[in-house]
Write a protein that holds these residues in place. Sequence first.
Motif, PDB file in Angstrom:
ATOM      1  N   MET A 114       0.826  -1.208   0.000  1.00 54.73           N
ATOM      2  CA  MET A 114       0.000   0.000   0.000  1.00 54.73           C
ATOM      3  C   MET A 114       0.859   1.257   0.000  1.00 54.73           C
ATOM      4  SD  MET A 114      -3.092  -0.817  -0.341  1.00 54.73           S
ATOM      5  CE  MET A 114      -3.743   0.815  -0.107  1.00 54.73           C
ATOM      6  N   ALA A 115       2.007   1.212   0.678  1.00 52.07           N
ATOM      7  CA  ALA A 115       2.922   2.358   0.677  1.00 52.07           C
ATOM      8  C   ALA A 115       3.413   2.633  -0.743  1.00 52.07           C
ATOM      9  CB  ALA A 115       4.098   2.108   1.615  1.00 52.07           C
ATOM     10  N   LEU A 116       3.734   1.576  -1.464  1.00 49.17           N
ATOM     11  CA  LEU A 116       4.171   1.751  -2.859  1.00 49.17           C
ATOM     12  C   LEU A 116       3.050   2.313  -3.735  1.00 49.17           C
ATOM     13  CD1 LEU A 116       6.266  -1.473  -3.514  1.00 49.17           C
ATOM     14  CD2 LEU A 116       7.089   0.864  -3.260  1.00 49.17           C
ATOM     15  N   LEU A 117       1.844   1.770  -3.583  1.00 46.50           N
ATOM     16  CA  LEU A 117       0.722   2.262  -4.386  1.00 46.50           C
ATOM     17  C   LEU A 117       0.414   3.727  -4.086  1.00 46.50           C
ATOM     18  CD1 LEU A 117      -1.888  -0.645  -4.388  1.00 46.50           C
ATOM     19  CD2 LEU A 117      -0.456   0.138  -6.269  1.00 46.50           C
ATOM     20  N   GLU A 118       0.370   4.073  -2.811  1.00 44.39           N
ATOM     21  CA  GLU A 118       0.039   5.450  -2.431  1.00 44.39           C
ATOM     22  C   GLU A 118       1.105   6.417  -2.934  1.00 44.39           C
ATOM     23  OE1 GLU A 118      -0.395   9.158  -0.513  1.00 44.39           O
ATOM     24  OE2 GLU A 118       1.344   7.866  -0.249  1.00 44.39           O
ATOM     25  N   GLY A 119       2.354   6.056  -2.760  1.00 42.09           N
ATOM     26  CA  GLY A 119       3.440   6.916  -3.232  1.00 42.09           C
ATOM     27  C   GLY A 119       3.438   7.086  -4.740  1.00 42.09           C
ATOM     28  N   THR A 120       3.194   5.998  -5.444  1.00 40.92           N
ATOM     29  CA  THR A 120       3.142   6.050  -6.912  1.00 40.92           C
ATOM     30  C   THR A 120       1.988   6.922  -7.383  1.00 40.92           C
ATOM     31  OG1 THR A 120       4.137   3.858  -7.046  1.00 40.92           O
ATOM     32  CG2 THR A 120       2.974   4.658  -8.998  1.00 40.92           C
ATOM     33  N   SER A 121       0.829   6.802  -6.734  1.00 35.05           N
ATOM     34  CA  SER A 121      -0.318   7.608  -7.147  1.00 35.05           C
ATOM     35  C   SER A 121      -0.071   9.097  -6.925  1.00 35.05           C
ATOM     36  CB  SER A 121      -1.588   7.152  -6.428  1.00 35.05           C
ATOM     37  OG  SER A 121      -1.565   7.512  -5.059  1.00 35.05           O
ATOM     38  N   LEU A 122       0.622   9.440  -5.837  1.00 35.56           N
ATOM     39  CA  LEU A 122       0.940  10.856  -5.595  1.00 35.56           C
ATOM     40  C   LEU A 122       1.891  11.385  -6.663  1.00 35.56           C
ATOM     41  CD1 LEU A 122       0.767  13.439  -3.965  1.00 35.56           C
ATOM     42  CD2 LEU A 122       2.523  12.521  -2.439  1.00 35.56           C
ATOM     43  N   LEU A 123       2.895  10.588  -7.008  1.00 37.96           N
ATOM     44  CA  LEU A 123       3.830  11.018  -8.054  1.00 37.96           C
ATOM     45  C   LEU A 123       3.140  11.160  -9.403  1.00 37.96           C
ATOM     46  CD1 LEU A 123       7.028   9.005  -7.112  1.00 37.96           C
ATOM     47  CD2 LEU A 123       6.447  11.369  -6.562  1.00 37.96           C
ATOM     48  N   LEU A 124       2.238  10.229  -9.723  1.00 37.33           N
ATOM     49  CA  LEU A 124       1.477  10.342 -10.976  1.00 37.33           C
ATOM     50  C   LEU A 124       0.630  11.612 -10.991  1.00 37.33           C
ATOM     51  CD1 LEU A 124       0.277   6.679 -11.592  1.00 37.33           C
ATOM     52  CD2 LEU A 124       1.859   8.007 -13.002  1.00 37.33           C
ATOM     53  N   LEU A 125       0.029  11.912  -9.863  1.00 37.65           N
ATOM     54  CA  LEU A 125      -0.788  13.123  -9.768  1.00 37.65           C
ATOM     55  C   LEU A 125       0.063  14.374  -9.975  1.00 37.65           C
ATOM     56  CD1 LEU A 125      -3.538  14.426  -9.136  1.00 37.65           C
ATOM     57  CD2 LEU A 125      -2.923  14.326  -6.717  1.00 37.65           C
ATOM     58  N   LEU A 126       1.202  14.432  -9.288  1.00 36.43           N
ATOM     59  CA  LEU A 126       2.038  15.637  -9.345  1.00 36.43           C
ATOM     60  C   LEU A 126       2.793  15.792 -10.661  1.00 36.43           C
ATOM     61  CD1 LEU A 126       3.543  15.644  -5.750  1.00 36.43           C
ATOM     62  CD2 LEU A 126       1.700  17.066  -6.638  1.00 36.43           C
ATOM     63  N   PHE A 127       3.330  14.686 -11.186  1.00 34.68           N
ATOM     64  CA  PHE A 127       4.249  14.793 -12.321  1.00 34.68           C
ATOM     65  C   PHE A 127       3.673  14.366 -13.673  1.00 34.68           C
ATOM     66  CE2 PHE A 127       7.113  14.247  -8.596  1.00 34.68           C
ATOM     67  CZ  PHE A 127       7.635  15.528  -8.611  1.00 34.68           C
ATOM     68  N   VAL A 128       2.471  13.828 -13.663  1.00 31.92           N
ATOM     69  CA  VAL A 128       1.831  13.467 -14.936  1.00 31.92           C
ATOM     70  C   VAL A 128       0.510  14.213 -15.096  1.00 31.92           C
ATOM     71  CG1 VAL A 128       0.848  11.593 -16.321  1.00 31.92           C
ATOM     72  CG2 VAL A 128       2.933  11.184 -14.997  1.00 31.92           C
ATOM     73  N   ALA A 129      -0.403  14.034 -14.143  1.00 30.23           N
ATOM     74  CA  ALA A 129      -1.741  14.614 -14.283  1.00 30.23           C
ATOM     75  C   ALA A 129      -1.730  16.143 -14.212  1.00 30.23           C
ATOM     76  CB  ALA A 129      -2.673  14.035 -13.226  1.00 30.23           C
ATOM     77  N   MET A 130      -0.988  16.695 -13.275  1.00 31.39           N
ATOM     78  CA  MET A 130      -0.958  18.164 -13.163  1.00 31.39           C
ATOM     79  C   MET A 130      -0.366  18.824 -14.412  1.00 31.39           C
ATOM     80  SD  MET A 130      -2.428  19.000 -10.310  1.00 31.39           S
ATOM     81  CE  MET A 130      -1.850  20.586  -9.795  1.00 31.39           C
ATOM     82  N   PRO A 131       0.767  18.352 -14.942  1.00 34.70           N
ATOM     83  CA  PRO A 131       1.253  18.932 -16.199  1.00 34.70           C
ATOM     84  C   PRO A 131       0.268  18.764 -17.363  1.00 34.70           C
ATOM     85  CG  PRO A 131       3.027  17.760 -15.134  1.00 34.70           C
ATOM     86  CD  PRO A 131       1.776  17.443 -14.369  1.00 34.70           C
ATOM     87  N   LEU A 132      -0.426  17.620 -17.412  1.00 37.65           N
ATOM     88  CA  LEU A 132      -1.425  17.447 -18.466  1.00 37.65           C
ATOM     89  C   LEU A 132      -2.536  18.482 -18.335  1.00 37.65           C
ATOM     90  CD1 LEU A 132      -1.795  13.561 -18.710  1.00 37.65           C
ATOM     91  CD2 LEU A 132      -0.833  15.100 -20.428  1.00 37.65           C
ATOM     92  N   LYS A 133      -2.931  18.771 -17.114  1.00 39.87           N
ATOM     93  CA  LYS A 133      -3.993  19.751 -16.896  1.00 39.87           C
ATOM     94  C   LYS A 133      -3.541  21.156 -17.289  1.00 39.87           C
ATOM     95  CE  LYS A 133      -6.911  21.859 -13.387  1.00 39.87           C
ATOM     96  NZ  LYS A 133      -7.373  21.824 -11.996  1.00 39.87           N
ATOM     97  N   TYR A 134      -2.392  21.571 -16.777  1.00 35.05           N
ATOM     98  CA  TYR A 134      -1.989  22.958 -16.961  1.00 35.05           C
ATOM     99  C   TYR A 134      -1.255  23.230 -18.269  1.00 35.05           C
ATOM    100  CZ  TYR A 134      -3.643  23.745 -12.282  1.00 35.05           C
ATOM    101  OH  TYR A 134      -4.451  23.849 -11.188  1.00 35.05           O
ATOM    102  N   ASN A 135      -0.579  22.253 -18.820  1.00 35.98           N
ATOM    103  CA  ASN A 135       0.148  22.486 -20.067  1.00 35.98           C
ATOM    104  C   ASN A 135      -0.634  22.090 -21.312  1.00 35.98           C
ATOM    105  OD1 ASN A 135       2.350  23.396 -18.595  1.00 35.98           O
ATOM    106  ND2 ASN A 135       3.324  21.390 -18.534  1.00 35.98           N
ATOM    107  N   TYR A 136      -1.544  21.125 -21.157  1.00 39.53           N
ATOM    108  CA  TYR A 136      -2.246  20.606 -22.331  1.00 39.53           C
ATOM    109  C   TYR A 136      -3.763  20.700 -22.224  1.00 39.53           C
ATOM    110  CZ  TYR A 136       2.404  18.895 -23.285  1.00 39.53           C
ATOM    111  OH  TYR A 136       3.751  18.823 -23.502  1.00 39.53           O
ATOM    112  N   GLY A 137      -4.261  21.379 -21.198  1.00 38.41           N
ATOM    113  CA  GLY A 137      -5.692  21.601 -21.067  1.00 38.41           C
ATOM    114  C   GLY A 137      -6.498  20.324 -20.889  1.00 38.41           C
ATOM    115  N   MET A 138      -5.985  19.392 -20.108  1.00 39.96           N
ATOM    116  CA  MET A 138      -6.680  18.126 -19.879  1.00 39.96           C
ATOM    117  C   MET A 138      -7.029  17.976 -18.395  1.00 39.96           C
ATOM    118  SD  MET A 138      -4.350  15.652 -22.288  1.00 39.96           S
ATOM    119  CE  MET A 138      -5.252  14.195 -21.849  1.00 39.96           C
ATOM    120  N   PRO A 139      -8.037  18.705 -17.910  1.00 44.05           N
ATOM    121  CA  PRO A 139      -8.372  18.644 -16.481  1.00 44.05           C
ATOM    122  C   PRO A 139      -8.900  17.278 -16.048  1.00 44.05           C
ATOM    123  CG  PRO A 139     -10.035  19.884 -17.651  1.00 44.05           C
ATOM    124  CD  PRO A 139      -8.913  19.621 -18.633  1.00 44.05           C
TER     125      PRO A 139
END
Length: 95
Positions: free
Chosen positions: A7-32
Amino acid sequence: MAFLRFMALLEGTSLLLLLFVAMPLKYNYGMPEAVSLVGRAHGGLFLAFNVVLFYHVIKGHVSEAKGFLGLLASLIPFGTFVYKAKVLKQVDKTA
């Protein structure tokens, strides 16, 4: 304890995906919708990790102090990876 480490691995991975993949997609490519999807998954995994952690504290597998460190680690990017590697490894050795 193996499930807590998983669970520690899953939670940590999901936070990194949110910060380094999803957030750039939202703000740089208009994909909220990326933040909406990954954010929900991360929220669920965050809660699940802390429930599993709390369970192990209640059962006495993890001390209250180390449980609190786990809660703090879940709030910091890369925190659960360090928690798994340093703290949970020590707990396994003492068990």
